[in-house]
Design a protein around this motif. Structure first.
Motif, PDB file in Angstrom:
ATOM      1  N   ALA A  27       0.843  -1.199   0.000  1.00 14.10           N
ATOM      2  CA  ALA A  27       0.000   0.000   0.000  1.00 14.10           C
ATOM      3  C   ALA A  27       0.872   1.240   0.000  1.00 14.10           C
ATOM      4  O   ALA A  27       1.974   1.246   0.553  1.00 14.10           O
ATOM      5  CB  ALA A  27      -0.932   0.012   1.205  1.00 14.10           C
ATOM      6  N   HIS A  40      -4.847   6.971  -1.601  1.00 15.36           N
ATOM      7  CA  HIS A  40      -4.395   5.678  -1.101  1.00 15.36           C
ATOM      8  C   HIS A  40      -4.449   4.724  -2.277  1.00 15.36           C
ATOM      9  O   HIS A  40      -5.373   4.771  -3.078  1.00 15.36           O
ATOM     10  CB  HIS A  40      -5.327   5.191   0.019  1.00 15.36           C
ATOM     11  N   SER A  42      -3.639   0.458  -3.043  1.00 13.42           N
ATOM     12  CA  SER A  42      -3.183  -0.795  -2.460  1.00 13.42           C
ATOM     13  C   SER A  42      -3.348  -1.952  -3.437  1.00 13.42           C
ATOM     14  O   SER A  42      -4.269  -1.979  -4.243  1.00 13.42           O
ATOM     15  CB  SER A  42      -3.922  -1.093  -1.156  1.00 13.42           C
TER      16      SER A  42
END
Length: 86
Positions: A27, A40, A42
């Motif tokens: 991540a 973000h 991941s």
């Protein structure tokens, strides 16, 4: 400007299966404190799926498929490029 307003963190999730350590997840989080924008991204190596999340908090799948990587084979060069620097 003064100071660094752009911060990046990376994390790995490691599993132990069949006598071997493998990368189960990777991540990366970006945060720009100047404009309060975050991202973000991941990769789940066990499912092969990748998601990204912006400030709205909604996960969006990204194209690409990944297979587990042994910890011994992992290096900075093995990092997925699927997230990009948008």
């Amino acid at each position: 400007g003064f100071g660094n307003t752009f911060n990046t963190t990376e994390s790995l999730t490691i599993v132990y299966r069949k006598g071997e350590f493998s990368i189960a997840g990777w991540a990366q989080d970006f945060y720009n404190s100047r404009d309060e924008q975050s991202q973000h991204c991941s990769v789940n190596y066990l499912t092969g799926k990748t998601v990204t999340r912006q400030n709205d908090g909604k996960d969006k799948p990204l194209p690409g498929s990944f297979k587990p990587v042994s910890l011994a084979q992992w290096s900075d060069a093995a990092r997925p490029e699927t997230c990009g620097d948008e």
